[in-house]
Design a protein around this motif. Structure first.
Motif, PDB file in Angstrom:
ATOM      1  N   LEU A 201       0.781  -1.232   0.000  1.00 21.75           N
ATOM      2  CA  LEU A 201       0.000   0.000   0.000  1.00 21.75           C
ATOM      3  C   LEU A 201       0.813   1.282   0.000  1.00 21.75           C
ATOM      4  O   LEU A 201       0.684   2.116  -0.883  1.00 21.75           O
ATOM      5  N   VAL A 202       1.658   1.491   1.013  1.00 21.86           N
ATOM      6  CA  VAL A 202       2.330   2.783   1.154  1.00 21.86           C
ATOM      7  C   VAL A 202       3.180   3.142  -0.060  1.00 21.86           C
ATOM      8  O   VAL A 202       3.146   4.280  -0.530  1.00 21.86           O
ATOM      9  N   PRO A 203       3.976   2.202  -0.631  1.00 25.70           N
ATOM     10  CA  PRO A 203       4.805   2.592  -1.786  1.00 25.70           C
ATOM     11  C   PRO A 203       4.016   2.903  -3.052  1.00 25.70           C
ATOM     12  O   PRO A 203       4.551   3.533  -3.958  1.00 25.70           O
ATOM     13  N   VAL A 204       2.735   2.466  -3.142  1.00 26.90           N
ATOM     14  CA  VAL A 204       1.985   2.629  -4.376  1.00 26.90           C
ATOM     15  C   VAL A 204       1.850   4.090  -4.793  1.00 26.90           C
ATOM     16  O   VAL A 204       2.112   4.436  -5.954  1.00 26.90           O
ATOM     17  N   PRO A 205       1.432   5.015  -3.888  1.00 22.25           N
ATOM     18  CA  PRO A 205       1.365   6.421  -4.312  1.00 22.25           C
ATOM     19  C   PRO A 205       2.713   6.964  -4.767  1.00 22.25           C
ATOM     20  O   PRO A 205       2.778   7.759  -5.716  1.00 22.25           O
ATOM     21  N   LEU A 206       3.794   6.524  -4.116  1.00 19.00           N
ATOM     22  CA  LEU A 206       5.116   6.988  -4.521  1.00 19.00           C
ATOM     23  C   LEU A 206       5.505   6.432  -5.893  1.00 19.00           C
ATOM     24  O   LEU A 206       6.169   7.107  -6.679  1.00 19.00           O
ATOM     25  N   MET A 207       5.073   5.215  -6.183  1.00 26.68           N
ATOM     26  CA  MET A 207       5.356   4.649  -7.504  1.00 26.68           C
ATOM     27  C   MET A 207       4.598   5.417  -8.588  1.00 26.68           C
ATOM     28  O   MET A 207       5.139   5.680  -9.658  1.00 26.68           O
ATOM     29  N   LEU A 208       3.354   5.794  -8.291  1.00 24.32           N
ATOM     30  CA  LEU A 208       2.589   6.597  -9.252  1.00 24.32           C
ATOM     31  C   LEU A 208       3.231   7.964  -9.432  1.00 24.32           C
ATOM     32  O   LEU A 208       3.314   8.483 -10.550  1.00 24.32           O
ATOM     33  N   LEU A 209       3.683   8.549  -8.327  1.00 26.58           N
ATOM     34  CA  LEU A 209       4.386   9.825  -8.421  1.00 26.58           C
ATOM     35  C   LEU A 209       5.678   9.666  -9.216  1.00 26.58           C
ATOM     36  O   LEU A 209       6.063  10.555  -9.991  1.00 26.58           O
ATOM     37  N   GLY A 210       6.332   8.507  -9.056  1.00 30.31           N
ATOM     38  CA  GLY A 210       7.552   8.243  -9.805  1.00 30.31           C
ATOM     39  C   GLY A 210       7.303   8.188 -11.298  1.00 30.31           C
ATOM     40  O   GLY A 210       8.130   8.652 -12.091  1.00 30.31           O
ATOM     41  N   LEU A 211       6.161   7.623 -11.719  1.00 29.25           N
ATOM     42  CA  LEU A 211       5.814   7.608 -13.140  1.00 29.25           C
ATOM     43  C   LEU A 211       5.654   9.027 -13.675  1.00 29.25           C
ATOM     44  O   LEU A 211       6.103   9.342 -14.781  1.00 29.25           O
ATOM     45  N   PHE A 212       5.014   9.870 -12.871  1.00 26.69           N
ATOM     46  CA  PHE A 212       4.810  11.256 -13.290  1.00 26.69           C
ATOM     47  C   PHE A 212       6.139  11.994 -13.402  1.00 26.69           C
ATOM     48  O   PHE A 212       6.420  12.651 -14.405  1.00 26.69           O
ATOM     49  N   THR A 213       6.970  11.881 -12.373  1.00 26.18           N
ATOM     50  CA  THR A 213       8.252  12.597 -12.393  1.00 26.18           C
ATOM     51  C   THR A 213       9.177  12.035 -13.480  1.00 26.18           C
ATOM     52  O   THR A 213       9.968  12.775 -14.060  1.00 26.18           O
ATOM     53  N   SER A 214       9.073  10.730 -13.762  1.00 26.39           N
ATOM     54  CA  SER A 214       9.888  10.144 -14.833  1.00 26.39           C
ATOM     55  C   SER A 214       9.528  10.746 -16.183  1.00 26.39           C
ATOM     56  O   SER A 214      10.408  11.035 -16.998  1.00 26.39           O
ATOM     57  N   ALA A 215       8.225  10.929 -16.415  1.00 31.69           N
ATOM     58  CA  ALA A 215       7.793  11.544 -17.667  1.00 31.69           C
ATOM     59  C   ALA A 215       8.258  12.994 -17.743  1.00 31.69           C
ATOM     60  O   ALA A 215       8.696  13.468 -18.799  1.00 31.69           O
ATOM     61  N   ILE A 216       8.183  13.699 -16.613  1.00 34.18           N
ATOM     62  CA  ILE A 216       8.627  15.093 -16.577  1.00 34.18           C
ATOM     63  C   ILE A 216      10.115  15.194 -16.867  1.00 34.18           C
ATOM     64  O   ILE A 216      10.562  16.099 -17.595  1.00 34.18           O
ATOM     65  N   GLN A 217      10.906  14.266 -16.326  1.00 30.43           N
ATOM     66  CA  GLN A 217      12.349  14.307 -16.564  1.00 30.43           C
ATOM     67  C   GLN A 217      12.675  14.102 -18.045  1.00 30.43           C
ATOM     68  O   GLN A 217      13.587  14.734 -18.577  1.00 30.43           O
ATOM     69  N   ALA A 218      11.945  13.220 -18.719  1.00 33.72           N
ATOM     70  CA  ALA A 218      12.152  13.034 -20.159  1.00 33.72           C
ATOM     71  C   ALA A 218      11.799  14.302 -20.917  1.00 33.72           C
ATOM     72  O   ALA A 218      12.513  14.716 -21.843  1.00 33.72           O
ATOM     73  N   LEU A 219      10.695  14.938 -20.516  1.00 33.62           N
ATOM     74  CA  LEU A 219      10.276  16.181 -21.172  1.00 33.62           C
ATOM     75  C   LEU A 219      11.292  17.296 -20.935  1.00 33.62           C
ATOM     76  O   LEU A 219      11.636  18.046 -21.866  1.00 33.62           O
ATOM     77  N   VAL A 220      11.792  17.412 -19.705  1.00 26.73           N
ATOM     78  CA  VAL A 220      12.765  18.456 -19.378  1.00 26.73           C
ATOM     79  C   VAL A 220      14.047  18.266 -20.188  1.00 26.73           C
ATOM     80  O   VAL A 220      14.589  19.222 -20.751  1.00 26.73           O
TER      81      VAL A 220
END
Length: 237
Positions: A201-220
């Motif tokens: 449970l607890v890591p799941v929101p962080l994993m979703l946030l990681g997907l978002f930040t990973s996409a942002i890093q590619a865009l940046v």
């Protein structure tokens, strides 16, 4: 779970493929080849039977192309962006898929004699190579357009700015390299530690946030690469 278990987490172990004078990170090459193969398969499958009304994978490939064109056009300009779409697109897609593979694929299930599989962008050698390619690209763009007069930019708007302008060309690839590597490494370490401490449970929101930040890093990364190329093509007066 105790501190000794957490302390056993290690960073930087690699499966080395060695020749007489060269040692390469085998696990990074394996995952990079997988990412490139996946991109190639999706590209061929999405464009092998083009239709006037796109559907399926053709929708994905056309949306990706339009998105990348917008990045290149915004950063490089209307007149000169087209020839740089393949470079910007390759950089963006490789980083994007690599970052997401680290969050979505259970690389660690595959056991290696040493080290472990992970996102290619989790290896600083990969991010350094991408940053170096970007530096070569914007030097090539400027010199191809302006010739030797490209180097006048180092003494503009005043000659005493020469050291600062030269230093800037060293800091650009360094910032690209360490920004991407640091963010991906930090994300994977945080999720890895939390999975040990609280497996459910607890890591799941962080994993979703990681997907978002990973996409942002590619865009940046792609946006900055386009901005640097556009800057080298810009006419200074």
């Amino acid at each position: 779970m105790n501190l000794a278990t957490i302390a056993s987490l290690s960073v930087g172990q690699h499966l080395y493929w060695r020749t007489e004078s060269v040692a390469v990170h085998g696990e990074t090459l394996l995952t990079s080849w997988f990412i490139l193969g996946l991109l190639g398969i999706v590209s061929i499958a999405g464009n092998s039977n083009l239709k006037s009304i796109p559907e399926g994978l053709q929708n994905v490939t056309e949306f990706s192309l339009e998105f990348i064109r917008d990045i290149a056009k915004t950063q490089i300009g209307e007149e000169e962006h087209k020839e740089w779409v393949p470079f910007i697109g390759t950089i963006f897609l490789f980083i994007f898929v690599s970052n997401w593979s680290g969050a979505l694929l259970p690389w660690r299930v595959i056991e290696l004699p040493n080290g472990e599989l992970g996102a290619p962008t989790n290896d600083i050698n990969t991010t350094a190579a991408l940053a170096l390619l970007t530096s070569i690209a914007y030097f090539y763009a400027g010199i191809a357009k302006k010739g030797i007069s490209y180097f006048k930019r180092y003494v503009e708007p005043a000659p005493f700015l020469l050291p600062i302008n030269v230093l800037e060309d060293f800091t650009k690839p360094l910032s690209l390299c360490f920004r991407l590597f640091g963010n991906i490494l930090a994300d994977e370490l945080v999720v890895g530690v939390l999975l040990l401490l609280v497996p459910l449970l607890v890591p799941v929101p962080l994993m979703l946030l990681g997907l978002f930040t990973s996409a942002i890093q590619a865009l940046v990364f792609a946006t900055l690469a386009g901005a640097y190329i556009g800057e080298s093509l810009e006419d200074h007066h």
